[in-house]
Design a protein around this motif. Structure first.
Motif, PDB file in Angstrom:
ATOM      1  N   LEU A  57     -73.076 -85.352  38.275  1.00  0.00           N
ATOM      2  CA  LEU A  57     -73.525 -84.982  39.627  1.00  0.00           C
ATOM      3  C   LEU A  57     -72.311 -84.622  40.492  1.00  0.00           C
ATOM      4  N   SER A  58     -72.573 -83.942  41.608  1.00  0.00           N
ATOM      5  CA  SER A  58     -71.479 -83.673  42.553  1.00  0.00           C
ATOM      6  C   SER A  58     -71.135 -84.981  43.273  1.00  0.00           C
ATOM      7  N   ASP A  59     -69.949 -85.035  43.895  1.00  0.00           N
ATOM      8  CA  ASP A  59     -69.565 -86.262  44.610  1.00  0.00           C
ATOM      9  C   ASP A  59     -70.590 -86.621  45.693  1.00  0.00           C
ATOM     10  N   LEU A  60     -71.105 -85.611  46.375  1.00  0.00           N
ATOM     11  CA  LEU A  60     -72.093 -85.903  47.426  1.00  0.00           C
ATOM     12  C   LEU A  60     -73.365 -86.508  46.839  1.00  0.00           C
ATOM     13  N   GLN A  61     -73.791 -85.955  45.698  1.00  0.00           N
ATOM     14  CA  GLN A  61     -74.997 -86.511  45.063  1.00  0.00           C
ATOM     15  C   GLN A  61     -74.741 -87.934  44.576  1.00  0.00           C
ATOM     16  N   LYS A  62     -73.514 -88.171  44.071  1.00  0.00           N
ATOM     17  CA  LYS A  62     -73.210 -89.536  43.599  1.00  0.00           C
ATOM     18  C   LYS A  62     -73.281 -90.521  44.761  1.00  0.00           C
ATOM     19  N   PRO A  79     -64.870 -92.595  44.642  1.00  0.00           N
ATOM     20  CA  PRO A  79     -64.335 -91.402  43.967  1.00  0.00           C
ATOM     21  C   PRO A  79     -62.945 -91.645  43.381  1.00  0.00           C
ATOM     22  N   GLU A  94     -63.257 -92.817  38.411  1.00  0.00           N
ATOM     23  CA  GLU A  94     -64.270 -92.894  39.470  1.00  0.00           C
ATOM     24  C   GLU A  94     -65.337 -93.886  39.021  1.00  0.00           C
ATOM     25  N   ILE A 126     -77.831 -83.310  51.404  1.00  0.00           N
ATOM     26  CA  ILE A 126     -78.343 -83.511  50.062  1.00  0.00           C
ATOM     27  C   ILE A 126     -79.861 -83.532  50.073  1.00  0.00           C
TER      28      ILE A 126
END
Ligand SMILES: O=C(O)CCC(=O)C(=O)O
Ligand SMILES: [Fe+2]
Length: 330
Positions: A57-62, A79, A94, A126
């Protein structure tokens, strides 16, 4: 070099449980780690797929997934470079932590860590909880329960060895556990011997470790020898934390451990692992040596909440000073 004992899961008979208990104790005493087969729910492929899907997933999704984990859990995504376990190099990893919301770590985060770890800015970007995220979180809850069940069996074995009342150690754990997913990206800028995760002891209770086949984990034995921990497929590694060592009057070795680049191929490889920290409960007070003899009034007890809070403060300070010295260099 010392071999790491590889145990079999016992049947339900008392004799088999007792034999397992003494083999486990022998491993924790002599080496500080044992390999134990995983319970059926935790097959390698299930664990590996969850790690791979989450870290893709992207960092934002994580971060979003971490924030959407629901009661009784609290999630945190850290992160790359956000946490450093020793004062050597920056850890190159991470992490997703799935904590129990009433546990020490979740409460510490709520008091002190909100700015650095749980910043919620721009999460509106998101999309709401998608099916994929729901599937993944359901899987994580299952994994958490399966690891807790396995941790309880390890604690029950220690009750046998130390002749503690049945369920006593189990009851003093289980309310303060954290499931940690770790991802170490390929590190072509490293060289042989570089540290991916700094040397440290875990804090309290017991830790269960699962890893993919990349390698690089090492423990320091009581003979001060670093030994490679290549957990066989279908198994986990069982380690003890610092409080457990002190509780046991130093009969259990809380092995310092680290992850390094131990062969050149690892430079190109992604490494995935899982740590399940079955910390001693928040409200417990532990008298050093009391698993082997009556505590004396002269002994200073370890108040778990204070002990763990100090550890989390230390890591935050270590990481903050690392980040500020990076800034000073740049
Ligand atoms: O990644 C690993 O294999 C070890 C992780 C670990 O020791 C920890 O997170 O405390
Ligand atoms: Fe650890």
């Amino acid at each position: 070099m010392q071999a790491i004992p590889h145990l079999s899961l016992p049947s339900d008979s008392t004799a088999a449980q007792t034999e397992f208990a003494y083999q486990l104790f022998d491993a924790l005493f002599r080496v500080g780690v044992a390999y134990v087969p995983v319970l059926p729910l935790m097959q390698d492929a299930v664990l590996f797929n969850s790690l791979r899907d989450f870290f893709a997933l992207s960092d934002l999704q994580k971060r979003s997934l971490a924030q959407q984990l629901s009661s009784p859990w609290q999630g945190v995504f850290l992160p790359l470079g956000q946490e450093q376990l020793s004062d050597e190099n920056e850890d190159y990893k991470e992490v997703l932590d799935l904590n129990l919301e009433n546990g020490t770590y979740a409460q510490w985060l709520q008091r002190w860590g909100t700015h650095s770890y749980t910043d919620s800015s721009s999460l509106e970007e998101i999309p709401p909880h998608s099916e994929e995220l729901a599937r993944l979180t359901a899987q994580l809850y299952k994994i958490f329960h399966a690891f807790q069940e396995q941790a309880n069996r390890v604690l029950a074995a220690l009750e046998i060895v130390y002749q503690q009342p049945p369920n006593s150690l189990v009851k003093q754990h289980g309310q303060n556990s954290t499931l940690r997913l770790l991802h170490y990206p390929p590190a072509p800028h490293f060289t042989l011997g570089s540290v991916r995760l700094g040397a440290h002891q875990d804090y309290s209770g017991i830790t269960l470790l699962w890893q993919d086949s990349t390698g690089g984990l090492e423990v320091l034995t009581p003979n001060y020898e670093w030994v490679a921990v290549d957990i066989p497929p279908g198994c986990i590694g069982v380690l003890a934390g610092e409080v457990m060592q002190r509780w046991s009057g130093d009969t259990i070795h809380a092995a310092p451990h680290r992850v390094r680049i131990t062969d050149a191929q690892q430079l190109q490889k992604t490494r995935y692992s899982i740590a399940f920290f079955c910390e001693t409960n928040h409200d417990c007070v532990v008298y050093p040596g009391s698993l082997i003899s009556e505590p004396s009034l002269a002994d200073t007890p370890i108040v778990i909440q204070e002990f763990l809070d100090r550890k989390y403060d230390q890591i935050q300070n270590q990481t903050a000073s690392n980040v500020s010295s990076d800034k000073a260099v740049n």
